[in-house]
Design a protein around this motif. Structure first.
Motif, short mmCIF file in Angstrom:
data_model
loop_
_atom_site.label_atom_id
_atom_site.label_comp_id
_atom_site.label_asym_id
_atom_site.label_seq_id
_atom_site.Cartn_x
_atom_site.Cartn_y
_atom_site.Cartn_z
N LEU A 374 0.80 -1.21 -0.07
CA LEU A 374 -0.08 -0.02 0.09
C LEU A 374 0.94 1.30 -0.15
N VAL A 375 2.01 1.12 0.75
CA VAL A 375 2.79 2.46 0.69
C VAL A 375 3.59 2.60 -0.70
N ARG A 376 3.89 1.48 -1.33
CA ARG A 376 4.58 1.48 -2.70
C ARG A 376 3.67 2.26 -3.53
N LEU A 377 2.39 1.82 -3.50
CA LEU A 377 1.22 2.20 -4.35
C LEU A 377 1.14 3.52 -4.15
N GLY A 378 1.13 4.23 -2.89
CA GLY A 378 0.77 5.66 -2.45
C GLY A 378 -0.83 5.46 -2.12
N LEU A 379 -0.99 4.34 -1.66
CA LEU A 379 -2.54 4.20 -1.10
C LEU A 379 -2.59 4.66 0.29
N VAL A 380 -1.48 4.59 1.03
CA VAL A 380 -1.76 5.17 2.59
C VAL A 380 -0.62 6.06 2.82
N GLU A 381 -0.94 6.81 3.97
CA GLU A 381 0.05 7.69 4.52
C GLU A 381 0.68 7.22 5.69
N GLN A 382 1.94 7.12 5.76
CA GLN A 382 2.74 6.71 6.86
C GLN A 382 3.13 7.80 7.75
N ARG A 383 2.58 7.69 8.96
CA ARG A 383 2.91 9.00 10.08
C ARG A 383 3.56 8.14 11.37
N ILE A 384 5.01 8.31 11.05
CA ILE A 384 5.86 7.86 11.98
C ILE A 384 5.51 6.14 12.22
N ASN A 385 4.81 5.61 13.03
CA ASN A 385 4.72 4.50 13.28
C ASN A 385 3.19 4.01 13.09
N GLU A 386 2.25 4.84 12.54
CA GLU A 386 0.92 4.77 12.13
C GLU A 386 0.41 5.13 10.91
N TYR A 387 -0.33 4.47 10.21
CA TYR A 387 -0.83 4.48 9.03
C TYR A 387 -2.26 4.82 8.60
N LEU A 388 -2.52 5.88 7.54
CA LEU A 388 -3.92 6.40 7.68
C LEU A 388 -4.14 6.24 5.78
N ALA A 389 -5.39 5.67 5.79
CA ALA A 389 -5.86 5.40 4.38
C ALA A 389 -6.12 6.81 3.32
N LEU A 390 -5.81 6.63 2.05
CA LEU A 390 -6.14 7.90 1.43
C LEU A 390 -7.49 7.55 0.92
N PRO A 391 -8.49 8.87 1.08
CA PRO A 391 -9.93 8.44 0.67
C PRO A 391 -10.06 7.79 -0.58
N LEU A 392 -11.19 7.21 -0.81
CA LEU A 392 -11.44 6.44 -2.04
C LEU A 392 -11.21 7.08 -3.24
N GLU A 393 -11.78 8.36 -3.35
CA GLU A 393 -11.68 9.09 -4.60
C GLU A 393 -10.03 9.39 -4.89
N GLN A 394 -9.25 9.86 -4.01
CA GLN A 394 -7.84 10.01 -4.05
C GLN A 394 -7.26 8.60 -4.43
N ALA A 395 -7.61 7.73 -3.82
CA ALA A 395 -6.83 6.52 -4.10
C ALA A 395 -7.01 6.10 -5.35
N GLN A 397 -7.77 8.21 -8.02
CA GLN A 397 -6.72 8.89 -8.91
C GLN A 397 -5.45 8.34 -8.85
N GLN A 398 -4.79 7.95 -7.84
CA GLN A 398 -3.54 7.53 -7.54
C GLN A 398 -3.28 6.22 -8.46
N LEU A 399 -4.15 5.31 -8.35
CA LEU A 399 -4.06 3.98 -9.30
C LEU A 399 -4.33 4.25 -10.79
N ASP A 400 -5.29 5.26 -10.97
CA ASP A 400 -5.38 5.60 -12.54
C ASP A 400 -4.09 6.12 -12.92
N LYS A 401 -3.48 6.97 -12.32
CA LYS A 401 -2.22 7.57 -12.55
C LYS A 401 -1.12 6.77 -12.90
N ARG A 402 -1.09 5.77 -11.95
CA ARG A 402 -0.09 4.44 -11.91
C ARG A 402 -0.38 3.96 -13.30
N TRP A 403 -1.32 3.40 -13.51
CA TRP A 403 -1.78 2.62 -14.86
C TRP A 403 -1.54 3.36 -16.01
N ASP A 404 -1.76 4.74 -16.09
CA ASP A 404 -1.67 5.37 -17.39
C ASP A 404 0.10 5.50 -17.43
#
Length: 415
Positions: A374-395, A397-404
């Protein structure tokens, strides 16, 4: 009968489509739930495309080793690709959540009694490399008949749902004998089996030989001795006495010669015929018993074999791709539905508890691998030792850009 009191393993025994539906069934997604399916459609496409490179590498490395190939090698490299293939195979098996069967476990299996009432022997000196991997281990019970079906006993054993066997024969003409597996010296074999008891791992090897147990020898030997004594005293006794008389005369131990008349010749040839018939009958009994054992072994392997050689590669790649998708889906879903960021341990616990309580499935979830993806694909944000998922819409867009970007061949300087 399965016993669920077994250690937890990494394999997630659900399909990707089922995992998505299981998550949607919770009705805990923030915002519009319709965005969830397109997101995971994109995510599975990304994993499928990335695994295409792994598949090509495995096919290239295995092409020169494949005993079933029907294509020619146009540009032989002259290099041994075995090391590269084994490394890629191990990585694929790791992603597919297979566990390595250690040499100690294999030795234990070789010393345990077979569930199929057979005694098997494997000559490991004929192999230069042996690797075994399993997935889906459970403790089971089975009733075994004894004393020709007059009684039975229940045995408990470890059963593997899937077993992958990689074997490389030694580059020696001895491995090409007619009574061995039809494989050339130095060849590599890859096989996939299902529902294999741990005590019967030896039946998966190509040079497995049947050995007579003490009980089998007694079942053949005791009746043979008894009937042999009867044959000697009733049918061959007169022949033996006649032969003794003839030998005694020839060696000077007897003065009176033996007349070879019709009666004596009848006794002589009749006795030899009875003795030959007896020996042939005992030999046939031995061969027929061994053939029954071979038939039992062949029938078991027929229903347990799932795939061979190159076909195993495609199955393993599909399994690996599925496991990678399932891990990423679960990790992203639980981060997305969490009201606060989660650390690795908290996320791992929530996923394992959810699968155990809601779906009666105990696993050891691969939390590190899931978060790394998930970190490699840019779908979550890492905050020190904690993780937060990107909202669905942003996620999305992130995957769509990677596919292109996969198909964007524009030089970086002109973008």
């Amino acid at each position: 009968m399965k016993n669920t009191n077994t250690p937890a393993f990494r394999f997630i025994p659900f399909r990707v489509a089922d995992i998505i539906e299981m998550c949607l069934k919770e009705n805990t997604l923030p915002g519009d739930q319709k965005d969830f399916r397109p997101f995971f459609t994109l995510l599975t496409h990304v994993f499928h495309y990335e695994f295409k490179n792994t598949m090509d590498s495995l096919k290239d490395a295995y092409s020169a080793m494949d005993p079933d190939t029907d294509t020619r090698i146009a540009f032989p490299s002259g290099k041994d690709s075995t090391g590269k293939f084994v490394t890629l195979l191990k990585n694929t098996l790791e992603k597919a959540n297979y566990e390595a069967i250690t040499e100690e476990e294999l030795n234990q299996a070789m010393t345990k009694a077979s569930l199929f009432d057979l005694r098997l022997h494997v000559d490991f000196d004929e192999f230069s490399e042996v690797l075994l991997f399993c997935r889906g281990q459970s403790l089971q019970q089975q009733a075994i008949s004894r004393w020709f079906g007059l009684s039975s006993k229940t045995v408990e054993f470890i059963n593997y749902d899937r077993v992958v066997v990689y074997i490389r024969l030694k580059a020696s003409p001895a491995t090409e004998r007619a009574d061995k597996a039809p494989a050339r010296a130095g060849a590599s074999m890859l096989k996939l089996f299902q529902n294999v008891p741990k005590a019967d791992l030896e039946m998966l090897f190509p040079n497995t030989q049947l050995r007579m147990r003490v009980r089998d020898k007694l079942l053949i030997g005791v009746p043979a001795l008894v009937s042999g004594g009867i044959v000697l005293t009733t049918k061959v006794g007169a022949t033996l006495l006649l032969m003794a008389s003839m030998l005694g005369f020839w060696f000077g131990l007897r003065q009176q010669p033996v007349e070879l008349n019709v009666a004596n010749l009848t006794i002589l040839f009749g006795g030899f015929g009875a003795l030959g018939a007896y020996i042939w009958k005992q030999f046939s009994n031995f061969k027929n018993r061994k053939l029954r054992f071979m038939q039992q072994l062949t029938q078991n392997l027929y229903f347990k074999n799932l795939d061979n050689n190159a076909g195993v590669i495609y199955r393993l790649l599909n399994d690996a791709e599925e496991e990678e998708c399932k891990e990423a889906i679960l990790a992203y879903y639980f981060l997305l539905t969490s009201k606060v960021p989660l650390d690795r341990q908290q996320l791992d616990y929530k996923i394992e508890q959810w699968l155990a309580e809601k779906w009666q499935c105990r696993i050891d979830f691969e939390i590190d691998d899931a978060l790394e993806k998930l970190v490699r694909l840019g779908l979550v944000e890492q905050r020190i030792n904690e993780y937060l998922a990107l909202p669905l819409e942003q996620a999305i867009q992130q995957l769509d850009k990677r596919w292109d970007d996969y198909f964007d061949h524009t030089p970086a300087a002109s973008r």
